[in-house]
Design a protein around this motif. Structure first.
Motif, mmCIF file in Angstrom:
data_model
loop_
_atom_site.group_PDB
_atom_site.id
_atom_site.type_symbol
_atom_site.label_atom_id
_atom_site.label_comp_id
_atom_site.label_asym_id
_atom_site.label_seq_id
_atom_site.Cartn_x
_atom_site.Cartn_y
_atom_site.Cartn_z
ATOM 1 N N LEU A 127 1.290 -1.431 -0.365
ATOM 2 C CA LEU A 127 -0.030 -0.357 0.201
ATOM 3 C C LEU A 127 0.460 1.197 0.220
ATOM 4 O O LEU A 127 1.118 2.164 0.709
ATOM 5 C CB LEU A 127 -0.907 -0.004 1.103
ATOM 6 C CG LEU A 127 -2.011 0.942 1.563
ATOM 7 C CD1 LEU A 127 -2.514 1.578 -0.224
ATOM 8 C CD2 LEU A 127 -2.556 0.816 3.397
ATOM 9 N N ALA A 128 0.601 1.951 -1.156
ATOM 10 C CA ALA A 128 1.666 2.993 -1.363
ATOM 11 C C ALA A 128 0.956 4.371 -1.296
ATOM 12 O O ALA A 128 0.224 5.209 -0.966
ATOM 13 C CB ALA A 128 2.748 2.984 -2.748
ATOM 14 N N ASN A 129 0.444 4.783 -2.876
ATOM 15 C CA ASN A 129 -0.543 5.756 -3.510
ATOM 16 C C ASN A 129 -1.910 5.207 -2.890
ATOM 17 O O ASN A 129 -2.648 5.880 -3.060
ATOM 18 C CB ASN A 129 -0.258 6.159 -4.513
ATOM 19 C CG ASN A 129 1.307 7.179 -4.829
ATOM 20 O OD1 ASN A 129 0.835 8.081 -4.388
ATOM 21 N ND2 ASN A 129 1.703 6.267 -5.425
ATOM 22 N N GLY A 130 -1.881 3.786 -2.674
ATOM 23 C CA GLY A 130 -3.292 3.200 -2.607
ATOM 24 C C GLY A 130 -4.480 3.190 -3.651
ATOM 25 O O GLY A 130 -5.805 2.959 -4.229
ATOM 26 N N ALA A 131 -3.372 3.964 -5.281
ATOM 27 C CA ALA A 131 -4.531 3.330 -6.386
ATOM 28 C C ALA A 131 -5.016 1.644 -6.715
ATOM 29 O O ALA A 131 -6.742 1.646 -6.269
ATOM 30 C CB ALA A 131 -3.637 3.576 -7.621
ATOM 31 N N ILE A 152 -2.927 -5.701 4.469
ATOM 32 C CA ILE A 152 -1.404 -5.310 3.728
ATOM 33 C C ILE A 152 -0.574 -5.980 3.797
ATOM 34 O O ILE A 152 -0.087 -5.941 5.496
ATOM 35 C CB ILE A 152 -1.404 -3.502 3.650
ATOM 36 C CG1 ILE A 152 -2.885 -3.143 2.343
ATOM 37 C CG2 ILE A 152 -0.450 -3.218 2.782
ATOM 38 C CD1 ILE A 152 -3.259 -3.442 1.536
ATOM 39 N N ALA A 153 0.709 -6.823 3.505
ATOM 40 C CA ALA A 153 1.586 -6.875 3.702
ATOM 41 C C ALA A 153 2.571 -5.662 3.945
ATOM 42 O O ALA A 153 2.986 -5.568 5.548
ATOM 43 C CB ALA A 153 2.515 -7.757 2.739
ATOM 44 N N VAL A 154 3.310 -5.279 3.374
ATOM 45 C CA VAL A 154 3.693 -3.324 3.485
ATOM 46 C C VAL A 154 3.018 -2.126 2.999
ATOM 47 O O VAL A 154 3.244 -1.970 1.939
ATOM 48 C CB VAL A 154 5.635 -4.115 3.112
ATOM 49 C CG1 VAL A 154 5.776 -2.891 3.182
ATOM 50 C CG2 VAL A 154 5.530 -4.808 2.878
ATOM 51 N N PHE A 158 4.606 6.826 4.551
ATOM 52 C CA PHE A 158 5.207 8.118 3.789
ATOM 53 C C PHE A 158 4.376 8.385 2.595
ATOM 54 O O PHE A 158 4.341 9.317 2.505
ATOM 55 C CB PHE A 158 6.741 8.318 3.990
ATOM 56 C CG PHE A 158 7.390 7.552 3.332
ATOM 57 C CD1 PHE A 158 7.925 7.208 1.866
ATOM 58 C CD2 PHE A 158 7.824 6.144 3.629
ATOM 59 C CE1 PHE A 158 8.360 6.540 0.660
ATOM 60 C CE2 PHE A 158 8.392 4.987 2.790
ATOM 61 C CZ PHE A 158 8.715 5.346 1.336
ATOM 62 N N GLN A 159 3.836 7.273 2.142
ATOM 63 C CA GLN A 159 2.899 8.190 0.610
ATOM 64 C C GLN A 159 1.340 8.074 1.626
ATOM 65 O O GLN A 159 1.183 7.842 2.280
ATOM 66 C CB GLN A 159 3.350 6.475 0.510
ATOM 67 C CG GLN A 159 4.665 7.265 -0.798
ATOM 68 C CD GLN A 159 4.980 6.365 -2.244
ATOM 69 O OE1 GLN A 159 5.605 5.113 -1.407
ATOM 70 N NE2 GLN A 159 4.720 6.220 -3.128
ATOM 71 N N PRO A 160 0.917 8.425 0.231
ATOM 72 C CA PRO A 160 -0.481 9.277 0.629
ATOM 73 C C PRO A 160 -1.866 8.168 0.945
ATOM 74 O O PRO A 160 -2.961 7.878 1.889
ATOM 75 C CB PRO A 160 -0.807 10.534 0.425
ATOM 76 C CG PRO A 160 0.228 9.753 -1.240
ATOM 77 C CD PRO A 160 0.404 9.419 -0.289
ATOM 78 N N GLY A 161 -1.518 7.222 1.299
ATOM 79 C CA GLY A 161 -2.601 6.283 0.479
ATOM 80 C C GLY A 161 -3.317 4.941 1.899
ATOM 81 O O GLY A 161 -4.539 5.287 1.631
ATOM 82 N N GLY A 162 -2.560 5.102 2.769
ATOM 83 C CA GLY A 162 -2.870 4.618 4.009
ATOM 84 C C GLY A 162 -3.734 5.027 4.294
ATOM 85 O O GLY A 162 -5.265 5.425 4.803
ATOM 86 N N LYS A 163 -3.198 6.432 4.450
ATOM 87 C CA LYS A 163 -4.438 7.833 5.648
ATOM 88 C C LYS A 163 -5.606 7.875 4.192
ATOM 89 O O LYS A 163 -6.813 8.151 5.206
ATOM 90 C CB LYS A 163 -3.561 9.313 5.428
ATOM 91 C CG LYS A 163 -4.338 10.244 6.287
ATOM 92 C CD LYS A 163 -2.892 11.576 6.467
ATOM 93 C CE LYS A 163 -1.789 11.058 7.621
ATOM 94 N NZ LYS A 163 -0.679 11.974 7.604
ATOM 95 N N GLU A 173 -5.303 -3.354 8.371
ATOM 96 C CA GLU A 173 -4.546 -4.154 9.112
ATOM 97 C C GLU A 173 -3.322 -4.314 8.103
ATOM 98 O O GLU A 173 -3.426 -4.874 7.443
ATOM 99 C CB GLU A 173 -5.274 -4.920 9.410
ATOM 100 C CG GLU A 173 -5.986 -4.691 10.859
ATOM 101 C CD GLU A 173 -5.779 -3.834 12.360
ATOM 102 O OE1 GLU A 173 -4.635 -3.892 12.084
ATOM 103 O OE2 GLU A 173 -6.345 -3.565 12.886
ATOM 104 N N SER A 174 -1.946 -3.381 8.421
ATOM 105 C CA SER A 174 -0.558 -3.324 7.501
ATOM 106 C C SER A 174 0.180 -4.322 8.379
ATOM 107 O O SER A 174 0.331 -3.252 10.084
ATOM 108 C CB SER A 174 -0.405 -1.990 7.275
ATOM 109 O OG SER A 174 -1.034 -1.558 6.209
ATOM 110 N N LEU A 175 0.747 -5.409 8.341
ATOM 111 C CA LEU A 175 1.771 -6.380 8.894
ATOM 112 C C LEU A 175 2.858 -5.953 9.185
ATOM 113 O O LEU A 175 3.775 -5.312 10.150
ATOM 114 C CB LEU A 175 1.582 -7.310 8.696
ATOM 115 C CG LEU A 175 0.294 -8.051 8.761
ATOM 116 C CD1 LEU A 175 0.580 -9.439 7.798
ATOM 117 C CD2 LEU A 175 -0.425 -8.030 9.481
ATOM 118 N N ALA A 176 3.806 -4.488 7.997
ATOM 119 C CA ALA A 176 5.119 -3.648 8.626
ATOM 120 C C ALA A 176 3.876 -2.476 7.661
ATOM 121 O O ALA A 176 3.842 -1.794 6.855
ATOM 122 C CB ALA A 176 5.812 -4.409 7.568
#
Lengths: 189, 189
Positions: A127-131, A152-154, A158-163, A173-176
């Motif tokens: 999960l990074a940008n969330g697209a 999510i695994a990783v 610092f990228q906006p997808g999760g927020k 729920e991200s494991l790392a």
């Protein structure tokens, strides 16, 4: 999740352009024993929640989703990235930008496999940008299905997808969770 | 394998152009309990053989390969279909015709994950013309790895792939072999 964080520290490589390479165990070579531990952790985190299906997206989400599905005792559906414009009418589809190949992919799921009664856990490797995750959420919405949450695994925190996705009220729920990374160092949240 | 044949009879649909649609349990929605039974059957068939890694190809082989890998207690590597021509030098690659999208795909595997010491079981969902499986065999050859055999879910025995690959001396274990099929009927070998 300690085991995943340690593995990332040991084998992960940070490359130019905010790329974290974890292809020795997560998304090219795949350690299915680690995936089973991840699946059990999501079972623990989502205990008490009714989940009847896992929805993921090709290609690197599929392995993690299948092993997690064994732990949950549910089937998996994977959304397909279609590179044809020739889409039959019996699918839900969204357009998602492709960071790997450039341009836009149609992401599709057969209407037969996403139902209004479904209570979905979404699974993906990153999960990074969330697209990708937003695409899956939109497919679920088209079907009238309920998204119970996302595993999510990783997460690159610092990228906006999760927020952005948590702001929609979706439990993620991200494991790392990576707070910051640079050449030779990775800092977890 | 009885369980797979019965499932194909019950849920499979024969469509125009020799297409067998088994997307309710095999390659779009995925029944991981069935995959585990398939994995155990391959463990039985290849008992006595030393296998240290499973090699498959994205996307629909990945789920079956991961669940089978749990039964074998080995990791999985999946070959990637690259649509970029921008291939780094650290991969093995073959060109494979794409029946789904037309044209040719580069199929690649990182050199780090295929070693001369590897004894590989190749896994895929379908064997028809054999292009995908021959691509995996060629990748293994480039790495100097040993192909112990191939585990296929559904073989269309009326198409030439299976015969051609067995003629190379590769052991192919297909769990359902279709002799002939037409509208509303499927005949197994």
């Amino acid at each position: 999740m300690k085991e995943l964080e340690e593995r990332i520290r040991r084998e992960g490589a940070v490359e130019d352009g905010d790329v974290l390479k974890v292809d020795s165990f997560l998304n090219h070579q795949m350690d299915v024993g680690l995936f089973a531990a991840m699946g059990r952790e999501w079972v623990r985190l989502f205990s008490g929640e009714e989940i009847n299906k896992i929805l993921t997206i090709e290609a690197s989400g599929i392995g993690i989703a299948c092993i997690a599905a064994q732990e949950f005792g549910v089937p998996v559906v994977f959304a397909k990235k279609s590179r044809t414009k020739n889409i039959a009418g019996d699918v839900y589809h969204v357009e998602a930008p492709s960071f790997t190949h450039g341009g836009v992919s149609d992401v599709i799921v057969s209407k037969r496999f996403l139902l209004p009664t479904d209570r979905l856990l979404l699974i993906d490797d990153f999960l990074a940008n969330g697209a990708a995750l937003e695409g899956l959420i939109e497919l679920a919405k088209q079907a009238g299905a309920t998204v119970v949450g996302a595993g999510i695994a990783v997460e690159k925190a610092f990228q906006p997808g999760g927020k952005r996705i948590r702001a929609k009220g979706i439990r993620v729920e991200s494991l790392a969770k990576i707070k910051a990374m640079g050449k030779g160092q990775i800092e977890f949240c």
